[in-house]
Design a protein around this motif. Structure first.
Motif, PDB file in Angstrom:
ATOM      1  N   ALA A  63       0.830  -1.208   0.000  1.00 26.70           N
ATOM      2  CA  ALA A  63       0.000   0.000   0.000  1.00 26.70           C
ATOM      3  C   ALA A  63       0.861   1.253   0.000  1.00 26.70           C
ATOM      4  N   TRP A  64       2.021   1.242   0.670  1.00 24.06           N
ATOM      5  CA  TRP A  64       2.889   2.428   0.739  1.00 24.06           C
ATOM      6  C   TRP A  64       3.486   2.757  -0.623  1.00 24.06           C
ATOM      7  N   GLU A  65       3.670   1.765  -1.494  1.00 30.07           N
ATOM      8  CA  GLU A  65       4.327   1.988  -2.768  1.00 30.07           C
ATOM      9  C   GLU A  65       3.485   2.810  -3.751  1.00 30.07           C
ATOM     10  N   THR A  66       2.245   3.090  -3.420  1.00 30.42           N
ATOM     11  CA  THR A  66       1.444   3.974  -4.285  1.00 30.42           C
ATOM     12  C   THR A  66       2.000   5.392  -4.188  1.00 30.42           C
ATOM     13  N   TRP A  70       2.509   7.089   2.662  1.00 31.42           N
ATOM     14  CA  TRP A  70       1.482   6.791   3.673  1.00 31.42           C
ATOM     15  C   TRP A  70       0.275   7.710   3.546  1.00 31.42           C
ATOM     16  N   ALA A  73      -1.824   5.978   0.977  1.00 30.01           N
ATOM     17  CA  ALA A  73      -1.893   4.499   1.029  1.00 30.01           C
ATOM     18  C   ALA A  73      -3.257   4.050   1.540  1.00 30.01           C
ATOM     19  N   ASP A  74      -3.811   3.026   0.892  1.00 25.33           N
ATOM     20  CA  ASP A  74      -5.094   2.449   1.314  1.00 25.33           C
ATOM     21  C   ASP A  74      -4.793   1.293   2.295  1.00 25.33           C
TER      22      ASP A  74
END
Length: 444
Positions: A63-66, A70, A73-74
């Motif tokens: 999720a953090w890699e979007t 943070w 992040a979902d």
């Protein structure tokens, strides 16, 4: 006292001992099994929690890699996954600020599992998972409880089997003991025919039962021998007593006049009674010889030679040749009693061998045994009488004209048996009789 046909107190104690030992073994086995099983389940649960925490850390990293890290992040998937698994989850950034958390995570217990969120080898935050005891993480408690129930059931079944095995083993051991007690009580109340017989039991108890039966047989045989002796004595005493009574009554009534012939006849009966009493004393001494023997290594040839020498004058006066074939052989014997055996055998041969006859006295080794043989050239013994010549007071047809009470060979048999030997007789009518005594050799 043990109850006849039941286990009795000893059976109950044996059964309880078997059960206690079995229960202790089952309890020890159950305790060790439960401890090892609980440890294995605990290790499995710990490994499971670590793997779940690692999986949530991986989801949080994805999720953090979007774009936006943070802030964009979902993390709902991480929180929902924790809720589905019965866990509270909290995600923090690398500075320790809370990014997302389950509503119940604020509770202080139980302690949380921590795992760093790593992206391309760089720590970007962390995930804390607190397992609440419901859902998949609670499976360890369920599994532990199931294992304990299974162990308890197995222990109960083992205890029941131990109880049955203990009762069966106790009954198998105590049943022959109860049988022995029953037979002993029956014999104590006068039932001389009571015997244990064949029993199904361990070897030691079977041997005990067989020994008891042999003892009972020996007692019955001795009791029968005592009855036979009383009957034989009564039979032997009846004739001289009747003659004495009739003779004295005739004298008292005046039916006959006192005369030398009449008084001599009465005196002969008195002497017959005296000889009978002496013979009974000799027989009683022979029967008790097993308790009175003084055993020493002795030369059987020397004993036989001394006995033959003491009777040499009687043989010479009767015109009978006594041949001695005496080979030295050592036996463990009471020399005085064995001298009596040889004397009785030679006296018996002397009585039944006619003038001009021949008697042979022979001693020597015979393998593991020593042998004493007395053979004569008398008229012999009929086949139907031969088995009875060692019976007390028995006199055959050939002995009707020979003085004696019929206990000489009975004394021989008793004394030889007391020495651990045996005596046998063989005869051919018209050609003579031979008696053979075998004794254990002292050097063997």
């Amino acid at each position: 006292m043990a109850r006849v046909g039941g286990s009795g107190p000893i059976g109950l104690r044996l059964a309880l001992a078997f059960i206690v030992v079995a229960l202790l073994a089952v309890a020890l086995l159950a305790g060790l099994t439960a401890a090892f099983a609980a440890n294995d389940v605990s290790n499995l649960a710990t490994q499971q929690r670590q793997e779940l925490t690692q999986a949530m850390s991986a989801v949080a990293g994805a999720a953090w890699e979007t774009p936006g890290g943070w802030s964009t992040a979902d993390l709902e998937r991480v929180i929902d996954a924790g809720t589905d698994l019965g866990a509270d989850v909290q995600v923090t950034d690398d500075a320790g600020r809370i990014v997302a958390a389950s509503p119940g995570f604020s509770r202080p217990t139980p302690p949380a599992q921590m795992r760093a969120v790593m992206v391309e080898g760089r720590r970007v935050g962390s995930v804390a998972v607190r397992f609440t005891g419901v859902g998949l993480p609670a499976a360890d408690s369920v599994l532990r409880a199931a294992l304990l129930r299974a162990i308890a059931s197995a222990a109960g079944l083992a205890a029941l089997l131990a109880l049955l095995a203990g009762l069966l083993a106790a009954r198998r051991i105590t049943r022959p003991v109860s049988r022995l007690i029953e037979v002993t009580q029956a014999m104590g109340h006068g039932d001389r025919a009571a015997r244990v017989g064949e029993i199904h039991a361990p070897d030691e108890l079977r041997d005990l039962a067989a020994t008891f039966d042999r003892m009972a047989d020996n007692l019955a045989r001795q009791d029968q021998l005592r009855r036979d002796v009383v009957a034989d004595v009564a039979h032997e005493l009846r004739t001289p007593v009747a003659v004495l009574q009739a003779g004295h009554e005739a004298l008292l009534d005046g039916v006959v006049e006192p005369s030398t012939a009449q008084l001599s006849s009465l005196r002969d009966e008195v002497l017959r009674l005296a000889r009978l009493v002496d013979d009974l004393h000799t027989l009683a001494a022979a029967e008790a010889a097993a308790l009175q023997l003084t055993m020493h290594p002795s030369d059987l040839a020397g004993i036989a030679d001394a006995a033959a020498e003491s009777l040499a004058g009687r043989f010479e006066a009767a015109g009978i040749t006594l041949e001695r074939r005496l080979a030295p052989v050592s036996v463990l014997a009471d020399a005085q009693r064995m001298h009596q055996v040889v004397t009785n055998l030679l006296s018996n041969a002397l009585k039944f061998t006619p003038a001009g006859g021949h008697v042979t006295l022979e001693t020597g080794p015979a393998g593991e045994m020593a042998r004493l043989r007395v053979a004569d050239t008398g008229p012999g013994i009929p086949d139907d009488e031969l088995p009875r010549i060692f019976d007390r007071f028995w006199r055959g047809r050939q002995a009707a004209a020979v003085a004696g009470s019929g206990i000489g060979l009975a004394v021989v048999a008793e004394l030889v048996r007391a020495h651990g030997g045996s005596v046998t007789a063989s005869s051919v009518q018209g050609r003579g009789t031979q008696l053979v005594v075998t004794l254990p050799r002292a050097d063997r």
